[in-house]
Motif scaffolding. Structure first.
Motif, short mmCIF file in Angstrom:
data_model
loop_
_atom_site.label_atom_id
_atom_site.label_comp_id
_atom_site.label_asym_id
_atom_site.label_seq_id
_atom_site.Cartn_x
_atom_site.Cartn_y
_atom_site.Cartn_z
N GLY A 15 23.52 -5.26 -16.33
CA GLY A 15 22.65 -4.77 -17.39
C GLY A 15 22.54 -3.26 -17.41
O GLY A 15 22.60 -2.63 -18.47
N ILE A 16 22.40 -2.67 -16.25
CA ILE A 16 22.31 -1.21 -16.16
C ILE A 16 23.62 -0.57 -16.63
O ILE A 16 23.61 0.40 -17.40
CB ILE A 16 21.96 -0.77 -14.72
N ILE A 17 24.74 -1.13 -16.19
CA ILE A 17 26.04 -0.57 -16.59
C ILE A 17 26.22 -0.65 -18.10
O ILE A 17 26.68 0.30 -18.73
CB ILE A 17 27.19 -1.29 -15.86
N PHE A 24 26.36 6.23 -23.33
CA PHE A 24 27.40 7.18 -22.95
C PHE A 24 28.68 6.40 -22.63
O PHE A 24 28.94 6.11 -21.45
CB PHE A 24 26.99 8.00 -21.73
N PRO A 25 29.48 6.04 -23.65
CA PRO A 25 30.63 5.15 -23.42
C PRO A 25 31.59 5.62 -22.33
O PRO A 25 32.01 4.81 -21.50
CB PRO A 25 31.33 5.13 -24.79
N THR A 26 31.91 6.90 -22.29
CA THR A 26 32.86 7.37 -21.27
C THR A 26 32.27 7.22 -19.87
O THR A 26 32.92 6.70 -18.96
CB THR A 26 33.25 8.83 -21.53
N TYR A 27 31.03 7.66 -19.69
CA TYR A 27 30.39 7.54 -18.38
C TYR A 27 30.18 6.07 -18.01
O TYR A 27 30.33 5.68 -16.84
CB TYR A 27 29.05 8.28 -18.33
N GLY A 28 29.85 5.27 -19.01
CA GLY A 28 29.71 3.83 -18.76
C GLY A 28 31.01 3.22 -18.28
O GLY A 28 31.02 2.38 -17.38
N GLY A 29 32.12 3.68 -18.86
CA GLY A 29 33.42 3.20 -18.41
C GLY A 29 33.72 3.60 -16.99
O GLY A 29 34.24 2.82 -16.20
N VAL A 30 33.37 4.84 -16.66
CA VAL A 30 33.59 5.32 -15.29
C VAL A 30 32.75 4.50 -14.31
O VAL A 30 33.25 4.07 -13.26
CB VAL A 30 33.28 6.82 -15.18
N VAL A 31 31.49 4.28 -14.65
CA VAL A 31 30.62 3.48 -13.77
C VAL A 31 31.13 2.05 -13.67
O VAL A 31 31.16 1.46 -12.59
CB VAL A 31 29.16 3.52 -14.27
N ALA A 32 31.58 1.49 -14.80
CA ALA A 32 32.10 0.12 -14.77
C ALA A 32 33.37 0.01 -13.95
O ALA A 32 33.66 -1.04 -13.38
CB ALA A 32 32.35 -0.37 -16.20
N ALA A 33 34.13 1.11 -13.88
CA ALA A 33 35.37 1.10 -13.09
C ALA A 33 35.09 1.19 -11.59
O ALA A 33 36.00 0.92 -10.79
CB ALA A 33 36.26 2.26 -13.52
N LEU A 34 33.88 1.56 -11.23
CA LEU A 34 33.54 1.58 -9.81
C LEU A 34 33.70 0.16 -9.26
O LEU A 34 33.49 -0.82 -9.98
CB LEU A 34 32.10 2.05 -9.60
N ALA A 68 47.23 -5.61 -11.86
CA ALA A 68 47.20 -6.48 -13.04
C ALA A 68 45.93 -6.24 -13.86
O ALA A 68 45.97 -6.27 -15.10
CB ALA A 68 47.29 -7.95 -12.62
N THR A 69 44.82 -5.97 -13.19
CA THR A 69 43.58 -5.67 -13.91
C THR A 69 43.70 -4.35 -14.66
O THR A 69 43.25 -4.24 -15.81
CB THR A 69 42.39 -5.64 -12.92
N ALA A 70 44.32 -3.36 -14.04
CA ALA A 70 44.55 -2.09 -14.74
C ALA A 70 45.43 -2.31 -15.96
O ALA A 70 45.18 -1.74 -17.03
CB ALA A 70 45.18 -1.08 -13.78
#
Length: 118
Positions: A15-17, A24-34, A68-70
């Motif tokens: 939910g936080i992500i 902030f879509p770009t930052y959200g993507g970076v956080v989701a990629a963690l 494969a995920t990438a």
């Protein structure tokens, strides 16, 4: 009870992500990629008493699935960039993920055969 705690904590993290990604879509993507899911899974497995050999095999499996995920994410990105509907982009991405994993497995078997025949 432990399963409920895992579900609640994991849902809160997701939910936080998604809220960060919405604002902030770009930052959200970076956080989701963690590797949050991997880290949470390792923590939950450890808390449930799994030993290091099991955790080590789990981490190796995560590493094995990473390329494969990438590839899946790249396909989804291309699909969305070309205005394909999300469900179609995800479908292509999942298909690409499956093909990539299959080819990766086939490649590894061939390499093992070459190594052990020498």
């Amino acid at each position: 009870m432990f399963v409920l705690i895992k579900v609640i904590v994991s849902a809160i993290v997701i939910g936080i992500i998604t809220e960060v990604a919405r604002r902030f879509p770009t930052y959200g993507g970076v956080v989701a990629a963690l590797p949050l899911v991997s880290i949470l899974s390792i923590i939950w497995l450890s808390a449930q008493g799994e030993q290091n050999p099991t955790l080590s095999r789990f981490v190796l499996g995560v590493l094995w699935g990473f390329p494969a995920t990438a590839f899946l994410l790249f396909i989804v990105y291309i699909g969305l960039k070309h205005s394909l509907p999300l469900i179609v982009s995800l479908g292509f991405g999942l298909f690409g993920w499956f093909v990539f994993l299959s080819l990766q497995e086939l490649f590894l078997k061939q390499v093992k055969l070459l190594i052990f025949q020498s």
